[in-house]
Design a protein around this motif. Structure first.
Motif, PDB file in Angstrom:
ATOM      1  N   PHE B   3       0.880  -1.176   0.023  1.00 45.83           N
ATOM      2  CA  PHE B   3      -0.039   0.113  -0.049  1.00 45.83           C
ATOM      3  C   PHE B   3       0.880   1.281   0.050  1.00 45.83           C
ATOM      4  O   PHE B   3       0.185   2.295  -0.235  1.00 45.83           O
ATOM      5  CB  PHE B   3      -0.982  -0.126   1.249  1.00 45.83           C
ATOM      6  CG  PHE B   3      -2.075  -0.854   1.150  1.00 45.83           C
ATOM      7  CD1 PHE B   3      -3.141  -1.049   0.097  1.00 45.83           C
ATOM      8  CD2 PHE B   3      -2.041  -1.986   1.639  1.00 45.83           C
ATOM      9  CE1 PHE B   3      -4.110  -2.026   0.072  1.00 45.83           C
ATOM     10  CE2 PHE B   3      -2.937  -3.039   1.798  1.00 45.83           C
ATOM     11  CZ  PHE B   3      -3.983  -3.121   0.797  1.00 45.83           C
ATOM     12  N   ARG B   9      -2.233   1.801  -4.608  1.00 48.01           N
ATOM     13  CA  ARG B   9      -3.156   2.668  -3.906  1.00 48.01           C
ATOM     14  C   ARG B   9      -4.075   3.149  -4.925  1.00 48.01           C
ATOM     15  O   ARG B   9      -5.409   3.345  -4.996  1.00 48.01           O
ATOM     16  CB  ARG B   9      -2.604   3.916  -2.935  1.00 48.01           C
ATOM     17  CG  ARG B   9      -2.098   3.391  -1.871  1.00 48.01           C
ATOM     18  CD  ARG B   9      -1.940   4.492  -0.857  1.00 48.01           C
ATOM     19  NE  ARG B   9      -1.159   5.809  -1.604  1.00 48.01           N
ATOM     20  CZ  ARG B   9       0.032   6.002  -1.601  1.00 48.01           C
ATOM     21  NH1 ARG B   9       0.713   5.049  -0.952  1.00 48.01           N
ATOM     22  NH2 ARG B   9       0.517   7.018  -2.081  1.00 48.01           N
ATOM     23  N   SER B  12      -6.620   0.385  -5.936  1.00 46.17           N
ATOM     24  CA  SER B  12      -7.325  -0.447  -4.739  1.00 46.17           C
ATOM     25  C   SER B  12      -9.064  -0.140  -4.815  1.00 46.17           C
ATOM     26  O   SER B  12      -9.477  -0.973  -4.679  1.00 46.17           O
ATOM     27  CB  SER B  12      -6.576   0.093  -3.557  1.00 46.17           C
ATOM     28  OG  SER B  12      -5.267  -0.497  -3.308  1.00 46.17           O
ATOM     29  N   VAL B  16     -12.031  -2.740  -4.805  1.00 48.92           N
ATOM     30  CA  VAL B  16     -13.016  -2.835  -3.779  1.00 48.92           C
ATOM     31  C   VAL B  16     -14.336  -2.780  -4.280  1.00 48.92           C
ATOM     32  O   VAL B  16     -15.347  -3.472  -4.201  1.00 48.92           O
ATOM     33  CB  VAL B  16     -12.994  -1.448  -2.627  1.00 48.92           C
ATOM     34  CG1 VAL B  16     -14.345  -1.401  -1.782  1.00 48.92           C
ATOM     35  CG2 VAL B  16     -11.733  -1.662  -2.047  1.00 48.92           C
TER      36      VAL B  16
END
Lengths: 418, 65
Positions: B3, B9, B12, B16
């Motif tokens: 991360f 990042r 990400s 999700v």
């Protein structure tokens, strides 16, 4: 055997009332979304120990919420015992009893001792770490140092923010011992106790991912006045009379050793930073029973007794057992029966032959707890070719499933089939 | 540690989002690994669903971007 005076007897009665208030109405409120996560043992945001305690309870007593909440109630009562020993270490037996009695009637701690949140286990772990730190700091006996290590590790594994207090203790101890810190067993043990959680975080990316990616907007110091107002609005209905006593006891913290002061400040600081509108952060205000009891120690006996009676009545009014009555001050969560406890059986009968249900609308984890089939959250799903049973927590979502028939509807939701 | 990488990042939120489009609960999706292979980034997940009375079998999947 020490003689039991009238004061001692009265304080023991208050402690008993506090214990009884923690043990009633455990099944009354609906299971909340947070509780469902913890009891089902599936929260990527927290390390596993706190959830494991609830799972262990359920393993022994069966999959009913009362069992998980009973675990919390037992830990809540143990918290009073630990607070007694902390006060005994700092002062004397009578003050310790007064601290335990004040702690027994802190309404926020009573409420969360009745619920399966991680707040009560964490507060207990922090208080136990404080007690053992104070004992180890006084005489450095190996047994206290070993137990300090175990309590500190436990605190870090109960909840994600559990490492904050052991870390603060470590930093405080380094400042206290300065150059000698590197040869100090207490410092070394505290430092070692933080290593397991560091390994856990590194090997479980879900936890930092949750912190940094999903919930990044929770943290910070922005809108400080707004956060403070939210905190006051959240705490007031949960504390009422205890709140002004907490505030006027602030000068008493100068009489307490720095490790205890750190613990007193850790709870409110975390609440301000991580979520001033989350009532569960008010649980560790039970630690403020220490300065409040020290303050009461300066009161004349009659005034002290009057305040203790008032604090007990205060707790009783906020969390009156349902069998007795509901007062205008009764906390909202325990005022009226919940929807899900009343309707879960009906919904499960409707879904008896389903293995999968798609939920639409604001779907909390409690839905997973109450419904027997696997629940998918359909809000971001492409439902064009999806058939089967749908649970519409937002009734307007019917337009997303054209051709579906309503098989059940009440004031809260619709069950439809396509 | 992955991360700390800005590229991880950046993608990400898409990982999700993909979990959400599958209808899965984020808290039941355990991120086990982030693998960078050339220009693509793969997120490995184990999905563990548990109801009050039943533990459903684990499901493994990878989201690649």
């Amino acid at each position: 055997m020490p003689r039991i005076t009238r004061t001692t007897f009265a304080l023991l009665c208050i402690i008993f009332i506090g214990i009884a208030l923690r043990a009633v109405d455990l099944g009354f409120p609906d299971v909340s979304t947070d509780e469902a996560q913890f009891v089902l043992g599936a929260s990527a945001a927290h390390p596993p120990l706190g959830m494991a305690l609830f799972r262990f309870g359920i393993l022994l007593g069966g999959p009913v919420i009362i069992v998980a909440r009973a675990v919390s109630a037992i830990l809540g009562v143990l918290t009073l015992v630990v607070m007694y020993f902390i006060a005994l270490h700092l002062r004397n037996r009578q003050t310790a009893l007064l601290v335990a009695a004040v702690a027994a009637v802190v309404p926020s701690h009573i409420l969360f001792s009745r619920l399966a949140y991680l707040a009560v286990p964490l507060t207990l772990a922090w208080l136990a770490a404080l007690l053992l730190f104070l004992l180890a700091r006084r005489d450095g006996r190996p047994v206290f140092i070993l137990l300090l290590f175990l309590c500190s590790v436990s605190a870090t594994f109960v909840k994600a923010q559990g490492l904050v207090f052991p870390l603060l203790l470590l930093l405080g101890r380094i400042i206290e011992k300065r150059r000698l810190a590197f040869r100090d067993p207490v410092t070394i043990v505290l430092a070692l106790s933080l290593i397991p959680i560091l390994f856990f975080v590194v090997t479980h990316p879900g936890l930092p991912a949750t912190l940094f990616l999903y919930g990044g907007n929770m943290f910070g110091l922005s809108h400080a006045s707004g956060r403070m107002m939210a905190l006051l609005q959240t705490w007031w209905p949960l504390l009422l009379l205890f709140f002004p006593f907490l505030l006027i006891s602030i000068p008493m913290i100068r009489l307490m050793p720095w490790p205890a002061v750190l613990l007193l400040l850790t709870g409110p600081a975390i609440a301000l930073l991580l979520g001033p509108d989350h009532p569960y952060y008010a649980t560790d205000l039970v630690c403020w029973a220490l300065p409040v009891a020290l303050l009461l120690g300066y009161f004349p006996a009659a005034a002290r007794h009057g305040v203790m009676i008032a604090l007990t009545v205060n707790a009783f009014l906020i969390l009156t057992p349902r069998a007795v009555s509901v007062t205008p001050w009764t906390y909202s969560l325990v005022q009226t029966p919940g929807y899900w406890n009343a309707h879960a059986d009906t919904l499960n009968t409707l879904m008896m032959n389903e293995t999968l249900v798609i939920a639409l609308g604001a779907t909390g984890h409690h839905v997973r707890w109450y419904l027997m089939p696997e629940v998918l959250v359909g809000n971001d799903m492409d439902l064009t070719r999806r058939n089967g049973m749908f649970l519409l927590l937002d009734k307007a979502a019917m337009e997303r499933i054209p051709g579906a028939t309503v098989v059940y509807e009440d004031e809260r939701l619709i069950v439809a089939k396509r | 540690m992955a991360f700390f990488s800005s590229s991880v990042r950046n993608v990400s939120p898409r990982a999700v989002r993909e979990i959400r489009t599958r209808g899965l609960w984020l808290v039941n999706a355990d991120l086990t690994e982030i693998r960078r292979d050339g220009g693509s980034i793969g997120f490995s997940w184990i999905y563990r669903y548990r109801s009050r009375t039943r533990v459903f079998p684990d499901r493994r999947f990878v989201s690649s971007f």
